[in-house]
Each structure stands twice: as C-alpha cells, then as structure tokens.
Design a protein around this motif. Sequence first.
Motif, mmCIF file in Angstrom:
data_model
loop_
_atom_site.group_PDB
_atom_site.id
_atom_site.type_symbol
_atom_site.label_atom_id
_atom_site.label_comp_id
_atom_site.label_asym_id
_atom_site.label_seq_id
_atom_site.Cartn_x
_atom_site.Cartn_y
_atom_site.Cartn_z
ATOM 1 N N ARG A 1 -4.436 5.874 -3.522
ATOM 2 C CA ARG A 1 -5.273 5.184 -2.529
ATOM 3 C C ARG A 1 -4.881 5.563 -1.103
ATOM 4 O O ARG A 1 -5.346 4.937 -0.153
ATOM 5 C CB ARG A 1 -5.117 3.668 -2.693
ATOM 6 N N ILE A 2 -4.037 6.569 -0.961
ATOM 7 C CA ILE A 2 -3.591 6.968 0.393
ATOM 8 C C ILE A 2 -4.820 7.249 1.270
ATOM 9 O O ILE A 2 -5.822 7.806 0.801
ATOM 10 C CB ILE A 2 -2.640 8.196 0.342
ATOM 11 N N GLY B 1 0.839 -1.205 0.000
ATOM 12 C CA GLY B 1 0.000 0.000 0.000
ATOM 13 C C GLY B 1 0.870 1.251 0.000
ATOM 14 O O GLY B 1 1.824 1.361 -0.760
ATOM 15 N N SER B 2 0.574 2.192 0.893
ATOM 16 C CA SER B 2 1.326 3.452 0.933
ATOM 17 C C SER B 2 2.630 3.331 1.720
ATOM 18 O O SER B 2 3.348 4.321 1.872
ATOM 19 C CB SER B 2 0.466 4.538 1.587
ATOM 20 N N SER C 1 2.927 -3.157 -4.231
ATOM 21 C CA SER C 1 2.588 -4.597 -4.206
ATOM 22 C C SER C 1 1.096 -4.887 -4.303
ATOM 23 O O SER C 1 0.580 -5.725 -3.566
ATOM 24 C CB SER C 1 3.153 -5.242 -2.922
ATOM 25 N N ASP C 2 0.416 -4.180 -5.184
ATOM 26 C CA ASP C 2 -1.011 -4.465 -5.402
ATOM 27 C C ASP C 2 -1.132 -5.919 -5.890
ATOM 28 O O ASP C 2 -0.571 -6.268 -6.934
ATOM 29 C CB ASP C 2 -1.540 -3.481 -6.455
ATOM 30 N N PRO C 3 -1.846 -6.775 -5.146
ATOM 31 C CA PRO C 3 -1.869 -8.201 -5.511
ATOM 32 C C PRO C 3 -2.494 -8.459 -6.881
ATOM 33 O O PRO C 3 -2.040 -9.330 -7.615
ATOM 34 C CB PRO C 3 -2.709 -8.854 -4.409
ATOM 35 N N GLU C 4 -3.513 -7.672 -7.242
ATOM 36 C CA GLU C 4 -4.154 -7.898 -8.545
ATOM 37 C C GLU C 4 -3.212 -7.490 -9.686
ATOM 38 O O GLU C 4 -3.167 -8.156 -10.723
ATOM 39 C CB GLU C 4 -5.472 -7.120 -8.606
ATOM 40 N N LEU C 5 -2.423 -6.442 -9.466
ATOM 41 C CA LEU C 5 -1.440 -6.043 -10.498
ATOM 42 C C LEU C 5 -0.415 -7.165 -10.687
ATOM 43 O O LEU C 5 -0.063 -7.512 -11.825
ATOM 44 C CB LEU C 5 -0.737 -4.726 -10.105
#
Length: 406
Positions: free
Chosen positions: A389-390, A25-26, A51-55
């Motif tokens: 997304r912060i 995340g942030s 580390s966005d899991p969907e990305l």
Amino acid sequence: MSDLENTYFIPVIGWHEPVISYGNGSYVYGNDGKAYLDLNSGQFCTVLGHSDPELAKRLEQNAGRIAHTNTGMLCEEAIKAAENLHRISGELDGYSIFLSTGAEAVEFCIRYAKFLKNKQGIVCFDKGYHGLTLGAQSITYGGVYARPEVDGIYPVPVPDTFADNAVVQQAVEIFEKTLKNHCDEIAAVVMEPIVSVGGMIIPGAEYFKEIRRLCDQYDVMLIFDECQTGFARTGEWFAYQTLECLPDMIACAKAVGLGYPVSIAMMAGKYVTKEGFKMTHYSSHQNDGFAAAIINYGIECVENEKLLTAIKEKGQYFLEKLQNLCNDDGVGLCKARGCGLMLGADLYVPGLDNYRGYYAELSKRAVEKGVIIQGTNGGRTLRFLPDYRIRYEDIDFCIEVLKDIL
Ligand SMILES: Cc1ncc(COP(=O)(O)O)c(C=O)c1O
C-alpha cells in the motif's frame, strides 16, 4: 533512548537505533519521536503496512473464538484459508499446510520431496538463501555454512539478471550435467525464483523454462522457495505465475503472515491422494486458526483493493525512478532491476571491493534522513521490498533520500 548494548537478548546480531515504539502504514516511529519510512516492510513481512486496524480486529475476533487446535483437528477458518489458497494457486491445484517460518516451510518441502522420490539429493543455487534450520541451511549458499556438513547437496550457478543468452545457456548446461550425473540420488531442485539475499538476481523465465523441462526429463521435483516472492510480491499471487513455470511444491512465508509468524508449503494437486501419505507430519502450530485468519484477511485485501495491479504499477514506477538514479553521473548506483515490488540496485564505487563499511555508513545516513534501507550481498546490493500500500509520494521520498546520501 535505551542503551542497545545493555539488553537481555542473546547478541546474535547487531541492533541499530532507534528502538521502535509503534508503526502505522509504511512508517515506524522511534522512541526518539521521529517517523521512519520502513522501506522493506520489516523483514519483507508487513505487506499491508504496520498496525492495520482491521487486521488487529480480525486477530482479536479469532483469539476470542479459537487460537489453536490439536494437529489432528481443523477449525472452520483454516478450511476456508486452504480453499482460498487453492483458488489463488491456479494451475498448481495447490494443497496447503500452514506452518510458522520460512525455514520450516522449506524443511517441509525437502522432507516430502525426499519421501516422495525416495532419494536424498538436492540441487540448489550456489547463492540461494533458504533459512537456518539444518535442512534449509544445507542448501543455503550451497550448504557451505551447514554444521555438520550435509551430503548429497549439488549447488549450481545462478545466471545473472543481465546475463546474455550464452551465459544463461551455460548455466542450463551445468544444471543438466548435474542431473544427468546424479539423477539416481537427486530428489528435488530447490530454487528461489528471485535470488534475494544472494544479490537480488532475477534469472528469468527462459532459464526456469529449461529447469522445468530438465526436472521432468530426469524425474526430479521442482520446489520454488517463494518465501520472499510469494503472496503477491511480484504482482502475481506467486512468482511461478509470473514465470509461467509450474513447480511441484512451493514454500511461502513473510508476506503471507502480514507481519506475524505464518508460512505455508503448497504441493501440486497431482501428488495429493485422498488416502494421504505414509509419512505423517506434525508441528505444534500447523494449520492454526490464527494463521488462517491472517491468510484469509490478506487474500481479501489483495483482491478487494486490486493490489496485484497496484503492485505491478508501483513496481514499474519505482524501477523507473531507480533506473533514472542509476543514469545520474556520480551517484554510484547501477543495474536497477525488479519484478513487482521486489527491487534492487548495486552500489558502485570505483576501486572498492568490500562494500560492508560503505553500506553501513550509507544505511546510517538513510536512517538519519528518515528512511530504513536494507543491503545484502556483502553490502553491495540495496534491496527494496516495501509494503503493497506504499504511496507514490513515499517512493519519491525514498528516491530523494537515496540521491542525497549517495
Ligand atoms: C527465500 C527465503 N527462504 C527462506 C527464508 C527463511 O525464512 P525464515 O527466516 O522465516 O525462516 C528466507 C528468509 O529471509 C528467505 O528469504
């Protein structure tokens, strides 16, 4: 802790502790076990957070399908990404090429502007930053650092964010004089809609309206370097939509790659013909499938999560907090400014001319408190370009730390 003085990197820059183990995340997490709020999304790139899991999943799927094609072929994902970019480019009617870095996208725009206009000169801001390949460096800070020096560069002053009408008008007059005196040589004007490295300066819509008018009058192309402002950073897909000033080409990087090396150049549809151009362009990784997968996922998230609205709202919240901090006596911060999630404020210490040492100490203390900040403009300006997304509480945390260390 590893010893950063004993690595095998070419020491082109100084590195700071901690060494990063992972991000989420942030936040990034150091090998000291501590969490750090990454207030500038890496180098303004990881706009969906780390580390966005969907990305990661999309990249894995794409890697299993097709990583790369030769420059004369396209994959389906790339065709879809160009369509998506065309849609979000709105009135620009934008046609794209996917490249790797910001400098490469800027080089592309310069190369095609010179070709289309059959002229060599470029007008740029005297404080603009466009990258360090030779063409990009020839217009970075008016080309003063380019070696060999490049001819035909015409730097003009940037009107300050808080400049009054008279100063803006003066800047427009200098610009007009430059075009008038050299229009036989000038192919294009390359400008950042918000001059970030040069001090987070926001020249504003009135200024750019005049620049567009004069570019039309003197038949010169207007190129926006949206490497930082592009791909939703300002709360619109591109800053030209915020400014309601339509350029002829844009270079966009950083956010569009979600943390990976992806950039795009976009050209207004009016220049694009079915026959193509007499001058071809090829770069090993142009229009690659992996870049396309990233672009498509980025657009999907911004749209599904209504991030354009969120960026405007969080940006306004952050700006108000910074303004309040500036109003606190003795804090030593002034001139908070911003557009969407691209914000800045100046350090202010009476009698201090060189802010580099002061900023270095401040930055070290921020890291000790768990926040990674970034300065520019010789350490004078703090800039804030967090991920989209912060959370509001992270903005509050940043303000608390700033208050503390200032
Ligand atoms: C406005 C602007 N243009 C171009 C660049 C160059 O991008 P890159 O470092 O990816 O080549 C940068 C990098 O900071 C930038 O801020």
